[in-house]
Each structure stands twice: as C-alpha cells, then as structure tokens.
Design a protein around this motif. Structure first.
Motif, PDB file in Angstrom:
ATOM      1  N   LEU A  82     -31.341  32.002  30.676  1.00 25.08           N
ATOM      2  CA  LEU A  82     -31.092  31.239  31.611  1.00 25.08           C
ATOM      3  C   LEU A  82     -31.333  32.281  32.910  1.00 25.08           C
ATOM      4  O   LEU A  82     -31.671  32.185  34.138  1.00 25.08           O
ATOM      5  N   ALA A  83     -30.651  33.341  32.795  1.00 25.66           N
ATOM      6  CA  ALA A  83     -30.633  34.692  33.790  1.00 25.66           C
ATOM      7  C   ALA A  83     -31.957  35.006  34.350  1.00 25.66           C
ATOM      8  O   ALA A  83     -32.339  35.680  35.257  1.00 25.66           O
ATOM      9  N   LEU A  84     -33.007  34.824  33.308  1.00 23.07           N
ATOM     10  CA  LEU A  84     -34.296  35.418  33.542  1.00 23.07           C
ATOM     11  C   LEU A  84     -35.175  34.429  34.477  1.00 23.07           C
ATOM     12  O   LEU A  84     -35.749  34.829  35.326  1.00 23.07           O
ATOM     13  N   PHE A  85     -34.606  33.080  34.657  1.00 20.31           N
ATOM     14  CA  PHE A  85     -35.289  32.315  35.539  1.00 20.31           C
ATOM     15  C   PHE A  85     -34.331  31.826  36.475  1.00 20.31           C
ATOM     16  O   PHE A  85     -34.764  31.212  37.560  1.00 20.31           O
ATOM     17  N   MET A  86     -33.139  32.326  36.511  1.00 20.73           N
ATOM     18  CA  MET A  86     -32.034  32.123  37.791  1.00 20.73           C
ATOM     19  C   MET A  86     -31.650  33.414  38.207  1.00 20.73           C
ATOM     20  O   MET A  86     -30.648  33.705  38.939  1.00 20.73           O
ATOM     21  N   ARG A  87     -32.651  34.505  38.355  1.00 14.30           N
ATOM     22  CA  ARG A  87     -32.210  35.819  38.561  1.00 14.30           C
ATOM     23  C   ARG A  87     -31.641  35.915  39.861  1.00 14.30           C
ATOM     24  O   ARG A  87     -30.680  36.752  40.172  1.00 14.30           O
ATOM     25  N   ASP A 117     -44.818  38.852  35.640  1.00 10.59           N
ATOM     26  CA  ASP A 117     -46.014  38.399  36.417  1.00 10.59           C
ATOM     27  C   ASP A 117     -46.609  37.056  35.914  1.00 10.59           C
ATOM     28  O   ASP A 117     -46.670  36.187  36.336  1.00 10.59           O
ATOM     29  N   ALA A 118     -46.763  37.281  34.497  1.00 10.50           N
ATOM     30  CA  ALA A 118     -47.162  35.936  33.476  1.00 10.50           C
ATOM     31  C   ALA A 118     -46.006  34.886  33.787  1.00 10.50           C
ATOM     32  O   ALA A 118     -46.283  33.641  34.038  1.00 10.50           O
ATOM     33  N   ASN A 152     -44.133  29.620  36.752  1.00 15.09           N
ATOM     34  CA  ASN A 152     -42.673  29.385  36.914  1.00 15.09           C
ATOM     35  C   ASN A 152     -41.718  29.462  35.464  1.00 15.09           C
ATOM     36  O   ASN A 152     -40.901  28.607  35.615  1.00 15.09           O
ATOM     37  N   PHE A 153     -42.040  30.405  35.009  1.00 15.04           N
ATOM     38  CA  PHE A 153     -40.829  30.689  33.620  1.00 15.04           C
ATOM     39  C   PHE A 153     -40.935  29.581  32.685  1.00 15.04           C
ATOM     40  O   PHE A 153     -39.821  29.135  32.296  1.00 15.04           O
ATOM     41  N   LYS A 154     -42.081  29.215  32.254  1.00 17.13           N
ATOM     42  CA  LYS A 154     -42.284  28.106  31.695  1.00 17.13           C
ATOM     43  C   LYS A 154     -41.513  28.534  30.163  1.00 17.13           C
ATOM     44  O   LYS A 154     -40.827  27.434  29.756  1.00 17.13           O
ATOM     45  N   GLU A 157     -39.393  30.837  29.211  1.00 17.26           N
ATOM     46  CA  GLU A 157     -37.984  30.982  29.315  1.00 17.26           C
ATOM     47  C   GLU A 157     -37.372  29.692  29.512  1.00 17.26           C
ATOM     48  O   GLU A 157     -36.240  29.278  28.849  1.00 17.26           O
ATOM     49  N   ARG A 158     -37.903  28.728  30.283  1.00 21.07           N
ATOM     50  CA  ARG A 158     -37.257  27.447  30.537  1.00 21.07           C
ATOM     51  C   ARG A 158     -37.179  26.618  29.089  1.00 21.07           C
ATOM     52  O   ARG A 158     -36.480  25.930  28.999  1.00 21.07           O
ATOM     53  N   GLY A 159     -38.431  26.668  28.449  1.00 18.31           N
ATOM     54  CA  GLY A 159     -38.382  26.016  27.307  1.00 18.31           C
ATOM     55  C   GLY A 159     -37.729  26.329  26.052  1.00 18.31           C
ATOM     56  O   GLY A 159     -37.010  25.653  25.511  1.00 18.31           O
ATOM     57  N   PHE A 160     -37.313  27.833  26.252  1.00 16.33           N
ATOM     58  CA  PHE A 160     -36.417  28.505  25.231  1.00 16.33           C
ATOM     59  C   PHE A 160     -35.080  28.117  25.475  1.00 16.33           C
ATOM     60  O   PHE A 160     -34.267  27.710  24.729  1.00 16.33           O
ATOM     61  N   PHE A 161     -34.630  28.007  26.840  1.00 16.85           N
ATOM     62  CA  PHE A 161     -33.109  27.488  27.171  1.00 16.85           C
ATOM     63  C   PHE A 161     -32.969  26.088  26.754  1.00 16.85           C
ATOM     64  O   PHE A 161     -32.030  26.007  26.036  1.00 16.85           O
ATOM     65  N   LYS A 162     -33.900  25.242  26.981  1.00 18.51           N
ATOM     66  CA  LYS A 162     -33.928  23.678  26.661  1.00 18.51           C
ATOM     67  C   LYS A 162     -33.537  23.847  25.126  1.00 18.51           C
ATOM     68  O   LYS A 162     -32.825  23.008  24.459  1.00 18.51           O
ATOM     69  N   LEU A 163     -34.802  24.540  24.503  1.00 21.17           N
ATOM     70  CA  LEU A 163     -34.511  24.627  22.914  1.00 21.17           C
ATOM     71  C   LEU A 163     -33.208  25.052  22.300  1.00 21.17           C
ATOM     72  O   LEU A 163     -32.743  24.346  21.410  1.00 21.17           O
ATOM     73  N   SER A 164     -32.519  25.878  23.121  1.00 24.81           N
ATOM     74  CA  SER A 164     -31.319  26.530  22.615  1.00 24.81           C
ATOM     75  C   SER A 164     -30.323  25.500  22.613  1.00 24.81           C
ATOM     76  O   SER A 164     -29.389  25.554  21.780  1.00 24.81           O
TER      77      SER A 164
END
Lengths: 312, 53
Positions: free
Chosen positions: A193-198, A270-271, A276-278, A280-287
């Motif tokens: 979450l912190a990665l894409f809400m930095r 950069d990636a 748009n942190f796809k 990271e967002r996917g990992f957060f939802k999966l968690s």
C-alpha cells in the motif's frame, strides 16, 4: 441547545450516528470479527452460541474502540493524508474530545463485558490488544520507527488468540500460529500500500519504510516477509488446526503471493509508474483475499472435524 | 427560520437518538440472554461444601 440557537452560524456541526460508527473503523472491524470467530470456533472446546455471539460482539466493540482512539490521536496525520481526510475528525463531524470519550468508554465497556460473558483471561488479552494498538503502535511506534507496521501488526493479530481464549481460557500453539499468520501478513500488505500511496505518507511525515529506507529496500522487505509468511502458512497445515483443505488453499495462495512479491521485487519505480503500480495494487488486493481464505480454510477444517472429517 | 420548521439538525439528532435507543435495547437483550445462559448452566451456583458432598 435550543431551537433558537440553530441560527447561530458559529456552532460546530453535530455528529450523526453514522459519524460515530465511522470512528470504529468498520472495515477493520470486519477483519477482527472474522478472525476472532475463526479462533473461537477452531478451538477444541464447544461454547454456547449466546456466549459466542456476545464475545465476538464485545471483541468487535473493543477493536472499534481502539480505532476511535487511533483516530483521536492521529487526527493531525489524517487531515494531511488523502486516504484519511474524510474521516469524522478531520472532516469536522466529530470533535477530538468526543472521539476520545467515545473510545475510552467503549474500551472499558468491551473489556468488562467480555470478562463477564466469557472469562477474564480473554478480557485481559483484549485489554492488552487495545493498549498495544493505541499506546505502543499509535502513540509510540507509528511516528518513530519504520518498523511501525511490523511491530504494530501484532495488534491486528491478537483477535484469533482472543477468540481461542474465550473458548479455552488460555493460549496454545494453535492460537499462537493464527497470531503469527496475521502478524507476518501485515508488513507486506501495508508496504505494498505504501508503495502506491507514497505521497500520502511522505506528506504526513510518517516514517514508513518507503520514506526512510527507500523504495528498493521496501521491495526487498516485501519479498523476504512473503517467503517467511509462506513457510509459516504452509507449515501450519500440519498442525491440529490444519488439514488437507487448508493445505490445498495455503499452497495455491502462497504460490500466487510469492509470484506477486517476486514481481514487485524485480521491478523498479519507473516500471511501476509506467503502469500505475499495477503489480503493487494487484498484490495488495490479493493480500486481502489471502488472509480471508486462510482463515476460512481453518474454519472449514474445524467444521469438518466436528463431523469426524478434516485434519490428518 | 421558524422555530417549528424541521431543520437538518433535527433529523440528524433524531437519527442519533434512535440509534442510541436501539443500541441500549439490544444491550439489555444481550445481558438478559447471557444471564439466562449462565444461570441455566449453573455458573452462579455456590461451591458445594464438604458436608453437602
């Protein structure tokens, strides 16, 4: 306040019932209710349904009370962060004093009522959980160390132990394993979450790992914690709360979770910015699904064991 | 604004009071239910003395 005072524009807005309900962090409360219920039902002691209902209710109220006290203390941070700006205190619906009084009153009520409904060991554990979340995490660790999430995660991990204590009156290896499952799950969940809400955490000055140690380090931390979590989660299959159903669920979910953590580990900012942190967002939802399904599997095993099935 | 007119704040207070009232009623029902369960199970029976046993 009389009707005549309604024309006075200097009056602060009055909180509605829903504003006080929002102080309890209802979404966090659902996690508390669910994991506590699984802990209670997985225990090898039958509990009267009325006591199950009342105990879970008061554990939820205790969890909500600590949420209200967290919002009282963190009102300054919440006002800065986009994700929390609409909470009742920063939006001006509830005053800080009201939130404090509400949180303290519900904390006392929940602990006393849990003690009367079940046993005083479970009530003591609930009391410690509230203390841990409000004082150790919110007041101390959150603004002081980047390990805030790691240690503070313990507060969210206690509910299954409290549920187990309601049934058995104590602690056992199984309840500690359920605690560890949530405890080890919390850091990768929040760091993703912190990665894409930095920007939020930067602006609020909260020393999240992304801010203090950099984003590369956070990606490494997520992967390491996910590996340790996978070992723990799959290992739990071979204890008395596990079984074939749990093992199947744990293997599938941990493979997916490790794949997600590996993707996060491999890529750079950069990636991530590019899509748009796809990942990271996917990992957060999966968690979110990860924890829910693990505890569901423990519940299924417990139900199957009542019918002479399940387990090894 | 006329005093008798329904203001938004009245609606809000009504909702809050209704919510608190319902919660209190539910709380009483829970206490009642718990008491029945505990009394029926004998949780409040005084411990037996040696003479009785």
């Amino acid at each position: 306040m009389s009707d005549a005072s309604l024309n006075n524009p200097s009056l602060e807005p009055e909180a509605s019932f829903g504003d006080f309900y929002a102080l309890l962090k209802p979404r966090v409360m659902t996690l508390v209710v669910f994991t506590a219920l699984v802990g209670l039902l997985a225990a090898p002691v039958a509990v009267h349904p009325m006591i199950v209902f009342a105990s879970i209710l008061f554990i939820a109220v205790g969890g909500g009370a600590s949420g209200a006290l967290n919002m009282w203390w963190d009102a300054d941070i919440d006002a800065v962060m986009k994700r929390t700006q609409k909470r009742p205190i920063p939006s001006g619906q509830v005053t800080e004093g009201e939130a404090l009084a509400f949180g303290v009153a519900l904390s006392g009520l929940s602990v006393v009522m849990l003690g009367l409904a079940s046993n005083w060991f479970a009530a003591g554990l609930l009391c410690f959980t509230i203390f841990f979340y409000v004082v150790i995490y919110t007041m101390w660790l959150k603004r002081w160390t980047p390990q805030n999430i790691v240690i503070g995660g313990a507060a969210g991990a206690f509910p299954p132990m409290i549920g187990w204590a309601v049934a058995t009156g104590g602690i056992s290896i199984e309840s500690v394993l359920m605690f560890c499952l949530t405890f080890m799950w919390t850091p990768p969940h929040f760091w993703a979450l912190a990665l894409f809400m930095r920007k939020d955490y930067d602006n609020a000055g909260v020393p999240m790992l992304t801010v203090t140690h950099g984003r590369r380090s956070t990606r490494i931390h997520i992967f390491v914690y996910t590996v340790l979590l996978a070992i723990l989660a799959v290992g739990t299959s071979f204890t008395s709360i596990g079984g074939p159903v749990y093992l199947a669920v744990a293997v599938v979910l941990n493979v997916l979770f490790l794949k997600g953590a590996w993707d996060i580990f491999r890529r750079d900012d950069d990636a991530s910015e590019a899509d748009n942190f796809k990942a990271e967002r996917g990992f957060f939802k999966l968690s979110l699904l990860y924890l829910f399904l693990h505890f569901s599997a423990i519940l299924v095993e417990a139900i199957l064991q009542r019918f002479g099935l399940g387990g090894w | 604004m006329a005093l008798g007119k329904q203001h938004e704040i009245h609606t809000r207070r009504y909702g809050r009071n209704l919510g608190v009232g319902l919660l209190l009623a539910a709380f009483i029902a829970i206490i009642f239910g718990l008491t029945i369960v505990k009394v029926t199970r004998g949780d409040y029976e005084p411990p037996r003395t040696e003479a009785e046993s």
